[in-house]
Design a protein around this motif. Structure first.
Motif, short mmCIF file in Angstrom:
data_model
loop_
_atom_site.label_atom_id
_atom_site.label_comp_id
_atom_site.label_asym_id
_atom_site.label_seq_id
_atom_site.Cartn_x
_atom_site.Cartn_y
_atom_site.Cartn_z
N VAL A 181 49.85 48.15 41.73
CA VAL A 181 48.57 48.30 41.48
C VAL A 181 49.36 48.02 40.08
N PHE A 182 49.40 49.15 39.10
CA PHE A 182 49.22 49.60 37.48
C PHE A 182 50.68 48.74 36.48
N GLU B 65 35.59 50.88 34.75
CA GLU B 65 35.18 49.85 35.16
C GLU B 65 36.08 48.60 35.18
N LEU B 66 36.67 48.44 34.06
CA LEU B 66 37.59 47.36 33.61
C LEU B 66 38.71 47.28 34.41
N PHE B 67 38.81 48.62 35.16
CA PHE B 67 40.56 48.55 36.24
C PHE B 67 39.98 47.64 37.46
N GLU C 128 44.22 46.86 45.13
CA GLU C 128 43.99 47.88 46.13
C GLU C 128 43.95 48.66 44.75
N ILE C 129 42.88 49.54 43.87
CA ILE C 129 43.54 50.23 43.10
C ILE C 129 41.79 51.04 43.50
#
Length: 389
Positions: free
Chosen positions: A329-330, A371-373, A383-384
């Motif tokens: 993800v990151f 919200e931004l992520f 898939e966060i």
């Protein structure tokens, strides 16, 4: 166009009370503190308060006013009052430790990060954005001395004199980038999180590396001597490092006979080089060694013990979790943030520390970041959700 400013130094109660009358006519001020934290005196001490009200900078001297600041603190605690500042973290913790629960902080340093500005000092920001040259020559001067010099007062005043103009510049850009809401949320979140408990602010902690080369008994003894030195420093009103330097304190745990030359030891403050203190430190040394032995500490084991097998397994497990989270993800999320908002925004809102906390489920973040992520993760099919729950 920079308006002209005036500066008033408040060191008497009548002048201070007149300032309070003007203060209550406004709902925003610019604020900064000068303090000493074990540089020239003992502990974390408030030395000056710089407060800009409209076009006047008031330099409030708490030492001369005997810290009669309750009404001023009440103003800072009112959520209707905005406090404009720059890089205010240490100031915030100091005020908190003094019983002032300051509320509506608006730290411009945060705003600059959110508009993708690289970290710079206040002096450089004022110069680049406003075209005003200020001084930084008194940055590390002794703020505990009285009387203060004209140069010190000039330096102190410049920490707030241009904050309203800098605020206007930063907020205009935040609005133009639709990030002002980020700025408010970030400030409200950051300045409600207290990372250092007030009772620990005066303490100088032993660093892990200070124990290098010591065994368990010596390490325990060093910690006890460290605490003893802190008490002596507090009694003398001086920074602990001026009382006895760390190197000698460490040597004393390894070579006990050094105490016999106490009265001639240059690493010891002259006021402590006497028979009574020599006896006291000798007794402290002996009792600390006895306590260490009673506790079952071992002279063959290092004070800086390696991780136990269980601790090492836990460490490796967490490292693998973080590595997998970055891969899944990151790393992609960081790239997306850089592409859309800039490297400095990414470094601020999704630092390696934030990634680590998200991966391990310990993150506490303002809602705009979450919200931004989520938005970016949807765009990039990441898939966060499991990291945001």
């Amino acid at each position: 166009m920079i308006k002209s400013h005036s500066v008033q130094y408040l060191d008497t109660l009548p002048a201070y009370y007149a300032f309070l009358t003007e203060l209550h006519q406004v709902n925003e001020i610019a604020l900064d503190l000068e303090f000493d934290r074990n540089r020239y005196g003992y502990g974390f001490q408030l030395c000056l308060i710089q407060c800009r009200v409209q076009s006047t900078c008031y330099i409030i001297d708490p030492l001369q006013l005997e810290n009669n600041l309750e009404e001023f603190y009440t103003y800072l605690e009112d959520p209707k009052h905005s406090i404009i500042c720059f890089s205010f973290g240490e100031d915030f913790r100091l005020l908190n430790s003094l019983g002032c629960n300051i509320t509506t902080v608006r730290d411009l340093d945060i705003g600059l990060s959110l508009i993708n500005e690289a970290k710079q000092s206040l002096v450089n920001q004022i110069s680049s954005r406003l075209g005003v040259q200020t001084t930084k020559s008194s940055q590390t001067s002794n703020w505990l001395i009285r009387p203060l010099s004209a140069k010190q007062l000039q330096y102190a005043s410049e920490d707030v004199l241009y904050l309203f103009e800098l605020r206007d510049s930063v907020i205009e850009e935040l609005h133009s980038k639709s990030r002002y809401n980020w700025f408010e949320q970030e400030n409200d979140w950051l300045y409600s999180v207290e990372s250092i408990q007030p009772e620990n602010l005066n303490k100088i902690s032993i660093k892990h590396k200070d124990l290098d080369g010591l065994n368990e008994i010596q390490g325990y003894t060093f910690k006890k001597l460290f605490e003893w030195r802190d008490l002596q420093a507090k009694n003398l009103g001086k920074p602990p490092f001026q009382i006895i330097n760390n190197h000698f304190l460490k040597l004393l745990t390894q070579k006990h006979a050094l105490v016999n030359h106490w009265k001639n030891e240059r690493a010891v403050h002259y006021s402590l080089r006497n028979s009574s203190i020599q006896t006291a430190i000798s007794q402290q040394l002996s009792s600390s060694i006895e306590e260490a032995i009673t506790k079952g500490l071992d002279s063959t084991k290092p004070a800086n013990s390696p991780l136990t097998p269980n601790e090492y397994e836990e460490f490796k497990k967490n490292q693998n979790i973080i590595k997998e989270a970055k891969k899944k993800v990151f790393d992609t999320l960081k790239d997306a943030l850089v592409k859309q908002y800039g490297k400095n925004v990414q470094s601020y809102i999704l630092s390696n520390r934030v990634i680590q906390d998200l991966a391990l489920g310990t993150a506490q973040l303002p809602s705009y970041r979450i919200e931004l992520f989520r938005q970016l993760s949807t765009v990039y099919s990441l898939e966060i959700e499991s990291y945001l729950d």
